[in-house]
Every structure is written in C-alpha cells, then in structure tokens.
Design a protein around this motif. Structure first.
Motif, PDB file in Angstrom:
ATOM      1  N   ARG B 180       0.833  -1.214   0.000  1.00 31.76           N
ATOM      2  CA  ARG B 180       0.000   0.000   0.000  1.00 31.76           C
ATOM      3  C   ARG B 180       0.865   1.260   0.000  1.00 31.76           C
ATOM      4  N   LEU B 181       1.923   1.246   0.818  1.00 31.02           N
ATOM      5  CA  LEU B 181       2.798   2.427   0.883  1.00 31.02           C
ATOM      6  C   LEU B 181       3.494   2.679  -0.444  1.00 31.02           C
ATOM      7  N   ARG B 182       3.936   1.590  -1.082  1.00 29.95           N
ATOM      8  CA  ARG B 182       4.594   1.723  -2.387  1.00 29.95           C
ATOM      9  C   ARG B 182       3.625   2.259  -3.434  1.00 29.95           C
ATOM     10  N   LEU B 183       2.412   1.719  -3.380  1.00 24.36           N
ATOM     11  CA  LEU B 183       1.379   2.135  -4.340  1.00 24.36           C
ATOM     12  C   LEU B 183       1.088   3.627  -4.188  1.00 24.36           C
ATOM     13  N   GLN B 184       0.971   4.040  -2.948  1.00 24.21           N
ATOM     14  CA  GLN B 184       0.684   5.448  -2.667  1.00 24.21           C
ATOM     15  C   GLN B 184       1.816   6.346  -3.178  1.00 24.21           C
ATOM     16  N   LYS B 185       3.029   5.891  -2.920  1.00 23.61           N
ATOM     17  CA  LYS B 185       4.217   6.659  -3.355  1.00 23.61           C
ATOM     18  C   LYS B 185       4.227   6.770  -4.886  1.00 23.61           C
ATOM     19  N   MET B 186       3.956   5.657  -5.533  1.00 23.01           N
ATOM     20  CA  MET B 186       3.972   5.630  -6.998  1.00 23.01           C
ATOM     21  C   MET B 186       2.885   6.533  -7.576  1.00 23.01           C
ATOM     22  N   LEU B 187       1.701   6.492  -6.972  1.00 22.77           N
ATOM     23  CA  LEU B 187       0.589   7.335  -7.452  1.00 22.77           C
ATOM     24  C   LEU B 187       0.918   8.811  -7.283  1.00 22.77           C
ATOM     25  N   LYS B 188       1.592   9.127  -6.204  1.00 24.46           N
ATOM     26  CA  LYS B 188       1.994  10.502  -5.953  1.00 24.46           C
ATOM     27  C   LYS B 188       2.956  10.961  -7.048  1.00 24.46           C
ATOM     28  N   GLU B 189       3.900  10.089  -7.381  1.00 28.36           N
ATOM     29  CA  GLU B 189       4.870  10.414  -8.445  1.00 28.36           C
ATOM     30  C   GLU B 189       4.164  10.598  -9.782  1.00 28.36           C
ATOM     31  N   LEU B 190       3.229   9.695 -10.069  1.00 32.56           N
ATOM     32  CA  LEU B 190       2.512   9.766 -11.353  1.00 32.56           C
ATOM     33  C   LEU B 190       1.685  11.061 -11.445  1.00 32.56           C
ATOM     34  N   LYS B 191       1.150  11.471 -10.316  1.00 32.57           N
ATOM     35  CA  LYS B 191       0.338  12.670 -10.286  1.00 32.57           C
ATOM     36  C   LYS B 191       1.184  13.918 -10.506  1.00 32.57           C
ATOM     37  N   GLU B 192       2.389  13.880  -9.985  1.00 32.65           N
ATOM     38  CA  GLU B 192       3.275  15.041 -10.114  1.00 32.65           C
ATOM     39  C   GLU B 192       3.833  15.180 -11.513  1.00 32.65           C
ATOM     40  N   GLN B 193       3.832  14.066 -12.283  1.00 33.68           N
ATOM     41  CA  GLN B 193       4.418  14.102 -13.635  1.00 33.68           C
ATOM     42  C   GLN B 193       3.594  14.982 -14.578  1.00 33.68           C
TER      43      GLN B 193
END
Lengths: 180, 193
Positions: B180-193
């Motif tokens: 879950r933590l990894r998923l959240q981190k990845m989604l945050k990165e994708l959103k910032e792109q």
C-alpha cells in the motif's frame, strides 16, 4: 508515536487490526500531525477507488468457453480413435500376446501346480508301523511339508536324516477292513 | 441456468457439477468470470491475455473439478488456479519482452511495449483515475502486486490470501502494508508528472 511508527501501522489502522492502546496512540499522533493525517486520508481514498475497479468479460466469452470445452472433448475422443486406427495392428498383436500369457498362467496355476504338489515323492516317505491302534501317530508337520513341496529333484539332494517316517496307515486301514 | 441462484453456495454447485450436473458449472462460470477477469487483468494489464487466462482457469475447473475437496472455500481454490496461471503468463510475457529487446537494434528506441488492447479511460470523481492506479499496480513487485490485488480489488480476507499464496498471515499483513505504501508513493509520483 512518531511518523515512522505510524507508517508501519497505517495499514493495520485502516483494517482495524490494532489493539485499543495502539489505536489510541495512533489517534493521538494523528491529532497533532497534519502530514500523517493527510497521508491516511489519501491512502483511504486510493483504497476506496481500487474497490470500484471493475472490468467485465466480452459478451461472447461464455459461448467461446463452451466451444473450447466441446472442442477439447472432441479432440480427446478423436485422438483416442485415431490412435487406435493408426496402431490397430500392434495393439491387436499386444492384446493377443497378453491373452496368450494370461491363459498360460491360468492353466499353469490351476492345472500344473496342483498336480505337481499332489504327486508326493513316494520314494522319500518311508512308512513305519503305527505306534498304537488308535491311530495317534506323532507326525513332524514341518519336516513332512518339506519333501511334499519340493520337486522330485530334491530326492537326490536331501540327506537321509531329512526323511520322514510316517506311520503305515494303509496297513491300519486294511486291518480295520478285515475286522469288519 | 439455475433460477433459484441464491439457493446454492459455490461449494454446493461444485458438488453438483462433480455429480455430473453441467448447469452447475455454467452457474459457477457466471459467478466467477468477471471476478477472475478483474483479478487477472490487474495483474497482467492486458485484456485479451487476461481473458485467455480466465478461460484456461475455467477450463481447468471443468476438467479438474473432481480434484476439489471441500476443505477450502471454492473461491480460494479457483483464485489459486487463476493466480498460478496469471503468474506463468506474466513470466512468459517478461521472457518475450526480454527477447524482443535483445533482438532490437540500437536505433530502435521503442523498448517499452505498451499495452494498448484495453485502455479503460473511466476517470473516477476522486484524485486518481483507473489508468493511473493500474499503472501504479504494474510497477509493484510481484509479491506485493498479488496481495494488493487480492485484498483491495477482490476484497479477500487475510486468511484467504494466506491460503491462496501459501504464505503466513503475518507475511500477508506485512506485504499489504508495504504494498500500500509503495502504491501510494507511486501514485503521488505519477500525479506530479
């Protein structure tokens, strides 16, 4: 509780897997830490969205599946038939040989073996006179079984000590008959 | 098809199918085809391949239903089959990708093989869209990906996941948390792109 500790238990917090004490500590931390509160809200949001992810199979999925099952059934049956047609001659030969062997074994076990065991090596059995008249003769069963089971070739190999001395029942029977 | 669907549990249907009732099989197919596809698709991110895997899973149910014993729940059993087939398919995909990258020349820069056979564009009302979530799931390592899909998409319990993946409940919990933590981190990165 610090932010690092909260990260480690956040999942259990969401799934309500914490003890009362741990939950209380987490709540206290959340009330003062905006970062963790925001992170928790975001996580709950993601998980809620994941629950809504739905995808459905094509409309013809079931019919394709049933066709697939039908084909695999037919393929299986036709494979067996084809196998038999292609190799009918060797299969017949193997079946004939098997039948022959089975019959031979049957004949050997039911006819030959009983006859072989029935013909006791008479020469080996030395008869003796009965010990008494009420036909109670001590017979060494173990010893008597040996020559009965062994074949005739045992005749030459068995030493004299192995020979069993049986009471002469024939003589007894004849005496009884005479008395009658 | 059974008119009184609620009457039979999955386990009862399998039993009926084991006794030769083909309608019970069709009912099970109806119940599980979409659930299985939802699971396999999140794993493979390819609609056609996912449908093939689901078809193979349901074929396996048809041919090996006699293997099922009522020790475990039917859903656990069928998801175990689907998970194994999906993993095999993913391994095959990766091998294929590796081969295709090796065979490419230096001039060919298209190393990424996009999955374009199904691209649901449905955006939800909240922060992240389905596409972004799927992208984030794809980046997860296999061990996290499976537990996350089974837990968050399929809504299975820790116990069921533990049985399907043959791992302890402690490991399931730990993987869910880290996933879950990894998923959240990845989604945050994708959103910032």
């Amino acid at each position: 509780m610090d932010c690092y500790s909260f990260d480690r238990i956040m999942s259990d917090y969401i799934d309500a897997n914490l003890s009362v004490k741990q939950r209380q500590e987490a709540n206290e931390h959340l009330s003062v830490c905006k970062r963790c509160s925001a992170k928790l809200a975001d996580m709950k949001n993601i998980l809620a969205e994941m629950k809504t992810l739905k995808i459905t199979t094509s409309s013809d999925f079931e019919s394709r599946l049933m066709d697939c099952i039908k084909n695999s059934k037919e393929r299986k049956e036709s494979r067996f038939i084809r196998l038999f047609q292609e190799h009918s001659r060797p299969i017949s030969v193997i079946a004939a040989v098997f039948l022959l062997v089975a019959t031979s074994i049957f004949v050997y076990t039911s006819v030959v073996i009983p006859n072989a065991s029935g013909s006791l090596p008479a020469a080996e059995i030395r008869t003796t006179a009965p010990v008494n008249n009420n036909m109670q003769a001590p017979v060494n069963v173990a010893a008597s079984a040996k020559p009965a089971l062994s074949s005739s070739r045992a005749k030459s190999t068995l030493p004299d000590t192995n020979k069993v001395e049986l009471p002469n029942y024939n003589q007894q029977i004849m005496t009884v008959n005479k008395n009658k | 098809m059974y008119k009184d669907k609620i009457k039979y549990t999955d386990e009862e249907l399998v039993k009926r199918f084991q006794e030769g009732d083909e309608r019970a099989y069709i009912e099970l197919v109806k119940r599980y085809k979409d659930r299985l596809l939802n699971f396999v698709f999140r794993y493979l991110n390819s609609f056609e391949q996912s449908e093939d895997v689901v078809q193979d899973t349901l074929m396996k149910l048809y041919t090996s239903a006699h293997m099922y014993r009522e020790i475990a729940k039917f859903s656990t059993w069928i998801f175990t089959i689907a998970a194994n087939l999906a993993k095999s398919e993913l391994r095959r995909q990766k091998r294929r990708r590796t081969i295709s990258i090796h065979t490419m020349g230096y001039d060919n820069k298209e190393y990424e093989i996009p999955s374009d056979d199904y691209s649901p564009e449905r955006e939800t009302t909240s922060n992240y869209g389905e596409k972004q979530i799927q992208q984030a799931i794809d980046t997860l390592p296999d061990q996290f990906k499976t537990v996350i899909i089974l837990r968050e998409v399929q809504q299975l319990s820790y116990e069921e996941i533990s049985q399907i993946l043959n791992i302890s409940i402690g490991t399931v919990k730990s993987r869910i948390n880290r996933g879950r933590l990894r998923l959240q981190k990845m989604l945050k990165e994708l959103k910032e792109q």
